[in-house]
Design an enzyme around this catalytic site. Sequence first.
Site, PDB file in Angstrom:
ATOM      1  N   GLU A 155      14.678 -13.943  -1.754  1.00  0.00           N
ATOM      2  CA  GLU A 155      13.281 -13.729  -1.367  1.00  0.00           C
ATOM      3  C   GLU A 155      12.345 -13.777  -2.586  1.00  0.00           C
ATOM      4  O   GLU A 155      11.275 -14.382  -2.532  1.00  0.00           O
ATOM      5  CB  GLU A 155      13.152 -12.368  -0.663  1.00  0.00           C
ATOM      6  CG  GLU A 155      12.119 -12.353   0.441  1.00  0.00           C
ATOM      7  CD  GLU A 155      12.288 -11.133   1.348  1.00  0.00           C
ATOM      8  OE1 GLU A 155      12.497 -11.323   2.552  1.00  0.00           O
ATOM      9  OE2 GLU A 155      12.226  -9.993   0.844  1.00  0.00           O
ATOM     10  N   GLU A 178      11.954 -17.253  -3.554  1.00  0.00           N
ATOM     11  CA  GLU A 178      11.065 -17.946  -2.621  1.00  0.00           C
ATOM     12  C   GLU A 178       9.600 -17.588  -2.915  1.00  0.00           C
ATOM     13  O   GLU A 178       8.720 -18.454  -2.913  1.00  0.00           O
ATOM     14  CB  GLU A 178      11.434 -17.543  -1.187  1.00  0.00           C
ATOM     15  CG  GLU A 178      10.681 -18.312  -0.107  1.00  0.00           C
ATOM     16  CD  GLU A 178      11.040 -17.828   1.303  1.00  0.00           C
ATOM     17  OE1 GLU A 178      11.968 -17.006   1.461  1.00  0.00           O
ATOM     18  OE2 GLU A 178      10.378 -18.289   2.255  1.00  0.00           O
ATOM     19  N   CYS A 222      13.122  -9.108   7.127  1.00  0.00           N
ATOM     20  CA  CYS A 222      14.332  -8.295   7.314  1.00  0.00           C
ATOM     21  C   CYS A 222      14.368  -7.585   8.655  1.00  0.00           C
ATOM     22  O   CYS A 222      15.419  -7.179   9.115  1.00  0.00           O
ATOM     23  CB  CYS A 222      14.419  -7.223   6.238  1.00  0.00           C
ATOM     24  SG  CYS A 222      14.462  -7.893   4.595  1.00  0.00           S
ATOM     25  N   SER A 265       9.078 -15.232   5.302  1.00  0.00           N
ATOM     26  CA  SER A 265      10.152 -15.693   4.423  1.00  0.00           C
ATOM     27  C   SER A 265      11.224 -16.329   5.299  1.00  0.00           C
ATOM     28  O   SER A 265      11.515 -15.847   6.396  1.00  0.00           O
ATOM     29  CB  SER A 265      10.746 -14.504   3.670  1.00  0.00           C
ATOM     30  OG  SER A 265      12.016 -14.834   3.175  1.00  0.00           O
ATOM     31  N   LYS A 324      18.504  -5.494  16.053  1.00  0.00           N
ATOM     32  CA  LYS A 324      19.535  -6.293  15.379  1.00  0.00           C
ATOM     33  C   LYS A 324      20.536  -6.867  16.384  1.00  0.00           C
ATOM     34  O   LYS A 324      21.188  -7.871  16.112  1.00  0.00           O
ATOM     35  CB  LYS A 324      20.281  -5.441  14.346  1.00  0.00           C
ATOM     36  CG  LYS A 324      19.411  -4.962  13.208  1.00  0.00           C
ATOM     37  CD  LYS A 324      19.402  -5.919  12.029  1.00  0.00           C
ATOM     38  CE  LYS A 324      18.512  -5.402  10.917  1.00  0.00           C
ATOM     39  NZ  LYS A 324      18.049  -6.482  10.030  1.00  0.00           N
ATOM     40  N   GLU A 347      18.884  -9.932  17.443  1.00  0.00           N
ATOM     41  CA  GLU A 347      18.882 -10.864  16.310  1.00  0.00           C
ATOM     42  C   GLU A 347      20.236 -11.562  16.164  1.00  0.00           C
ATOM     43  O   GLU A 347      20.303 -12.780  15.996  1.00  0.00           O
ATOM     44  CB  GLU A 347      18.554 -10.103  15.021  1.00  0.00           C
ATOM     45  CG  GLU A 347      18.557 -10.972  13.767  1.00  0.00           C
ATOM     46  CD  GLU A 347      18.477 -10.142  12.484  1.00  0.00           C
ATOM     47  OE1 GLU A 347      19.089  -9.056  12.427  1.00  0.00           O
ATOM     48  OE2 GLU A 347      17.814 -10.597  11.539  1.00  0.00           O
ATOM     49  N   GLU A 400      20.427 -19.618  16.576  1.00  0.00           N
ATOM     50  CA  GLU A 400      20.489 -20.264  15.263  1.00  0.00           C
ATOM     51  C   GLU A 400      21.287 -19.466  14.237  1.00  0.00           C
ATOM     52  O   GLU A 400      21.539 -19.952  13.139  1.00  0.00           O
ATOM     53  CB  GLU A 400      19.067 -20.529  14.747  1.00  0.00           C
ATOM     54  CG  GLU A 400      18.178 -19.309  14.560  1.00  0.00           C
ATOM     55  CD  GLU A 400      17.423 -18.882  15.825  1.00  0.00           C
ATOM     56  OE1 GLU A 400      17.828 -19.268  16.944  1.00  0.00           O
ATOM     57  OE2 GLU A 400      16.438 -18.132  15.690  1.00  0.00           O
ATOM     58  N   CYS A 415      13.302   1.701   8.522  1.00  0.00           N
ATOM     59  CA  CYS A 415      14.607   1.733   9.206  1.00  0.00           C
ATOM     60  C   CYS A 415      15.168   3.146   9.348  1.00  0.00           C
ATOM     61  O   CYS A 415      15.959   3.408  10.249  1.00  0.00           O
ATOM     62  CB  CYS A 415      15.613   0.882   8.448  1.00  0.00           C
ATOM     63  SG  CYS A 415      14.967  -0.721   7.985  1.00  0.00           S
TER      64      CYS A 415
END
Lengths: 164, 583
Positions: B280, B283, B300, B320, B359, B362, B367, B504
């Site tokens: 990250e 990037e 995230c 990102s 999650k 996710e 993908e 979190c």
Amino acid sequence: MANECNGCEQALAMEKALDEVIARYKDTKGPLIPVLHEAQAIYGYLPFEVQLRIAEGLDLPLADVYGVVSFYTGFTTKPKGKYRISVCMGTACYVKGAEAILDKFTTTLGINVGDCTEDGKFSLDACRCVGACGLAPVVMINDDVYGNVIPENVENILKNYEEA
Amino acid sequence: MRNVNITIDGIKTSVPGNYTILEAAKAVNIFIPTLCYLRDVNEIGCCRMCLVETKGGKALQAACVTPVAEGMEIYTHSPKVVEARKVNLELILSNHVTRCQTCSRSWTSCELQTLANKLGVEAVRFEGEATKHTQDIGVSIVRDNNKCILCRRCVSVCKNVQTVGVIDAIGRGFHTEIGSPFDRKLADTPCVNCGQCVNVCPVGALHEKTDTDVVWNALNDPELHVVVQTAPAVRAALGESFGMPIGTAVTGKMVTALRMIGFDKVFDTDTAADLTIMEESNELIDRVRSGGKLPMITSCSPGWIKFCEHYFPEYLDNLSTCKSPHMMFGSIIKTYYAKKAGIDPSKIFTVSVMPCTAKKFEAKRPEMEVDGLRDVDAVITTRELASMIYDIGIDFPNLPDDVFDDPFGIASGAGVIFGTTGGVMEAALRTATDILSGSSTDNIEYEEIRGFEGIKVAECTVGEVRLRAAVAHGLGNARKLLNQIKAGELEVDFIEIMACPNGCINGGGQPIQSSDIRNWSNVSQRRAEALYSEDRNMYVRKSHNNPAVKRLYKDYLGMAGGTLSHKLLHTHYHEREKYPEID
């Protein structure tokens, strides 16, 4: 939207009318209920697409809009018939046998309460007290009032709306 | 605020004039029972559990929403009040499915059960019709309205805190239920699966879709090599499920328990957090130097990602492209680790223990796979891990400590603080400033982006590069921040967004603390302190100094942002319709 003739003139005109209503109320306090009333006047009912457009137009979650629509019996998500039958289920009418009248309408028309006949002619609802308790039990069809109704009258009442 | 003089149950006291009766009573150590009330989230006085009598008052008042007034005389436990509360509670119970023996909340955190005991309700005098509902079982969240008591905490947190608003009270009177428009399942709405509704539910009407059976099946399959990883926030809260004080870091005991459960390898998602920071930061610097899309926004938090896809599609290119740490880790485990350990990757089963319900969604995104193998095979929440530990009778508080397995047992302090708001940004700044300056800077702790302010901003200058950073936690704050940026009121280069309020540590998969605790203490702060203190005690505090990560790049990935990195560690996003057409 809402109509099957997607993109046809009438649907576009209704959409435009709805957008005007939304624009008119957008910056007022508590705009949702007046917008819903006017939207129902335009479309006759409040289907998914109409509620979504209102939600986006007023910047409200769709759940808010639907919550209000589902709370008030005056709002409907199903299309109504050309003739809207309302059987009063207020206390006076109820004790005078309104339920049997409602049952008679459902069997005669072959539809459930809240629904509309396939030809779009009749829709059937149970409503709250209409304020004519002296005539109980009462049935309203659009603006016509029928008092002291008994189940045996139902077919005759419907005959008044036969079209040539 | 001026003080007012009041009398509560004969105690004369003076309290600030903006206090509610509930707060005033608390100040003189009198407990007024509550059920729908959740401080700062749901203050609507609908459950009528906190009723009190006021002298001269016409009716009983809800203490949670009634402000005190000069000279007020309040009776919190008069016979009239006690009877009213009991009747109200019995009425609630009369339409609640009381299959408590099999309810996940009943022995841990059911507030209805606790209240029935506290108020001495021994039998429910009212029997009658009960409403019947079907469960809505999603990938992340299950709703069972048969247990719902219509407190509306979930509605408030979804609408007001998260500004998602996919549920509301539907219908009227006895038939009212909490649901989505047109009876849609949550999956057919712009629900982001954050699970905050689960965290605030006082009963068992909302819970995660459990995947422990999938994990047990994998563990019991001799063919499979089962690898587990645990997110930073899990260690800061898992102990609460075993009666340990809030804010106890239980890293070592957690590792021991995971081995006892039978995982073949126990890895630390913190290591992958360091890996994420490498990718990250790289990037970010690349975007800053090459005039790429800015501000760059962290990726995230899967609740935030889905929120962006539904509500801010114009910012998708700002996200990102990094996968979230545990997804990165999944693909590294099935490639680099498989190769190194000489294991057929198709025989590896990866499990992520996360403080998060989103999650689960996710991990199931199509993908999220490499060469036909899913990055992560199962996600369980902190709560589900606790239930697995209970399943096999482990005495958790008395376990000895153990350490994570090599080669991914080493993490930096930067990876640890990923679990709290501002942590990802702080970790990224620790690394980005070093990369930009080409040396090791002294910047480690960034106080301005710590704490629970809704939106935090910081700035740091390295040489000629000025980095302006913003942090938002909770989706309502994220929405506010993005709208500020859209309106040109704020200019930043880098944004951290975590979907859950406070990050979190307060994720939708964390142990549930009842409102009695949440109303009067800051649970998140204690959990966050557990992470910051772990960070302070780490030898390595910057992600790029993590030897495990260095080795990974040297042996396998090459450079951060390289071709292999992009294949394994990066992803893409797409706009999602809010209410797609359904059959």
